[in-house]
Design a protein around this motif. Structure first.
Motif, PDB file in Angstrom:
ATOM      1  N   CYS A  43      -9.764   8.001 -33.410  1.00 34.02           N
ATOM      2  CA  CYS A  43      -9.707   8.096 -34.865  1.00 34.02           C
ATOM      3  C   CYS A  43      -8.256   7.948 -35.296  1.00 34.02           C
ATOM      4  O   CYS A  43      -7.482   8.909 -35.245  1.00 34.02           O
ATOM      5  CB  CYS A  43     -10.276   9.431 -35.316  1.00 34.02           C
ATOM      6  N   MET A  44      -7.896   6.753 -35.658  1.00 32.14           N
ATOM      7  CA  MET A  44      -6.519   6.451 -36.042  1.00 32.14           C
ATOM      8  C   MET A  44      -5.564   6.834 -34.912  1.00 32.14           C
ATOM      9  O   MET A  44      -5.544   6.188 -33.902  1.00 32.14           O
ATOM     10  CB  MET A  44      -6.140   7.155 -37.341  1.00 32.14           C
ATOM     11  N   ASN A  45      -4.826   7.894 -35.069  1.00 31.28           N
ATOM     12  CA  ASN A  45      -3.834   8.294 -34.079  1.00 31.28           C
ATOM     13  C   ASN A  45      -4.274   9.492 -33.242  1.00 31.28           C
ATOM     14  O   ASN A  45      -3.452  10.136 -32.607  1.00 31.28           O
ATOM     15  CB  ASN A  45      -2.507   8.625 -34.768  1.00 31.28           C
ATOM     16  N   ASN A  46      -5.541   9.815 -33.252  1.00 31.93           N
ATOM     17  CA  ASN A  46      -6.062  10.941 -32.488  1.00 31.93           C
ATOM     18  C   ASN A  46      -7.225  10.462 -31.635  1.00 31.93           C
ATOM     19  O   ASN A  46      -7.825   9.436 -31.914  1.00 31.93           O
ATOM     20  CB  ASN A  46      -6.540  12.051 -33.424  1.00 31.93           C
ATOM     21  N   GLY A  47      -7.567  11.222 -30.616  1.00 30.31           N
ATOM     22  CA  GLY A  47      -8.714  10.833 -29.812  1.00 30.31           C
ATOM     23  C   GLY A  47      -8.943  11.750 -28.633  1.00 30.31           C
ATOM     24  O   GLY A  47      -8.121  12.592 -28.305  1.00 30.31           O
ATOM     25  N   GLU A  48     -10.109  11.571 -28.011  1.00 26.15           N
ATOM     26  CA  GLU A  48     -10.462  12.308 -26.812  1.00 26.15           C
ATOM     27  C   GLU A  48     -10.632  11.327 -25.663  1.00 26.15           C
ATOM     28  O   GLU A  48     -11.103  10.209 -25.851  1.00 26.15           O
ATOM     29  CB  GLU A  48     -11.747  13.117 -27.004  1.00 26.15           C
ATOM     30  N   HIS A  49     -10.260  11.785 -24.465  1.00 25.36           N
ATOM     31  CA  HIS A  49     -10.276  10.940 -23.274  1.00 25.36           C
ATOM     32  C   HIS A  49     -10.784  11.725 -22.081  1.00 25.36           C
ATOM     33  O   HIS A  49     -10.513  12.921 -21.970  1.00 25.36           O
ATOM     34  CB  HIS A  49      -8.859  10.447 -22.949  1.00 25.36           C
ATOM     35  N   LEU A  50     -11.494  11.040 -21.178  1.00 29.16           N
ATOM     36  CA  LEU A  50     -11.857  11.642 -19.905  1.00 29.16           C
ATOM     37  C   LEU A  50     -10.732  11.377 -18.933  1.00 29.16           C
ATOM     38  O   LEU A  50     -10.250  10.244 -18.810  1.00 29.16           O
ATOM     39  CB  LEU A  50     -13.162  11.037 -19.368  1.00 29.16           C
ATOM     40  N   ASP A  51     -10.319  12.404 -18.250  1.00 33.28           N
ATOM     41  CA  ASP A  51      -9.172  12.338 -17.349  1.00 33.28           C
ATOM     42  C   ASP A  51      -9.675  12.387 -15.904  1.00 33.28           C
ATOM     43  O   ASP A  51     -10.284  13.366 -15.497  1.00 33.28           O
ATOM     44  CB  ASP A  51      -8.254  13.530 -17.646  1.00 33.28           C
ATOM     45  N   PHE A  52      -9.397  11.323 -15.149  1.00 31.92           N
ATOM     46  CA  PHE A  52      -9.863  11.244 -13.772  1.00 31.92           C
ATOM     47  C   PHE A  52      -8.764  11.528 -12.754  1.00 31.92           C
ATOM     48  O   PHE A  52      -9.021  11.568 -11.557  1.00 31.92           O
ATOM     49  CB  PHE A  52     -10.480   9.869 -13.513  1.00 31.92           C
ATOM     50  N   THR A  53      -7.529  11.737 -13.216  1.00 33.39           N
ATOM     51  CA  THR A  53      -6.402  12.004 -12.321  1.00 33.39           C
ATOM     52  C   THR A  53      -5.559  13.143 -12.873  1.00 33.39           C
ATOM     53  O   THR A  53      -4.425  12.956 -13.289  1.00 33.39           O
ATOM     54  CB  THR A  53      -5.539  10.727 -12.155  1.00 33.39           C
ATOM     55  N   PRO A  54      -6.120  14.353 -12.901  1.00 31.98           N
ATOM     56  CA  PRO A  54      -5.374  15.495 -13.451  1.00 31.98           C
ATOM     57  C   PRO A  54      -4.353  16.034 -12.452  1.00 31.98           C
ATOM     58  O   PRO A  54      -4.327  15.622 -11.294  1.00 31.98           O
ATOM     59  CB  PRO A  54      -6.471  16.526 -13.684  1.00 31.98           C
TER      60      PRO A  54
END
Length: 102
Positions: A43-54
């Motif tokens: 959403c514009m400059n924000n977002g959610e991501h799945l992280d596979f390499t924490p």
């Protein structure tokens, strides 16, 4: 963040000159290229991501929320399933807007 999804740069590379001003959850590996996290909301400059390499403190599949201005990266759920459960429980503010319409 223009072209966020095409970037091979890391959080560290992008913010190296002012890392002390960017909140980065300790569970997030700041040396992984930004485009190696699966973006599922943007959403514009924000977002959610799945992280596979924490980092060691994190969990594979954790959900990272990026917020711009001030920039921050936070783990908001340990898995996508937990993220969806939190949405259904109403734990995220933005869902109340839609619930009020029905």
């Amino acid at each position: 963040m223009a072209d966020y999804h095409d970037k091979r740069e890391t959080i560290f590379e992008r913010y190296k000159d002012f890392l002390e001003h960017v909140e980065i959850d300790e569970k997030i590996n700041r040396h992984v290229p930004l485009n190696e996290r699966l973006c599922f909301t943007d959403c514009m400059n924000n977002g959610e991501h799945l992280d596979f390499t924490p980092n060691e403190a994190g969990q594979v599949g954790q959900v990272v929320r990026y917020v711009h201005d001030p920039d921050s990266f936070a783990v908001i759920a340990s898995s996508f399933e937990e993220y969806l459960q939190q949405l259904m429980a109403g734990d995220y503010e933005f869902t109340t807007i839609f619930e009020e319409e029905f």
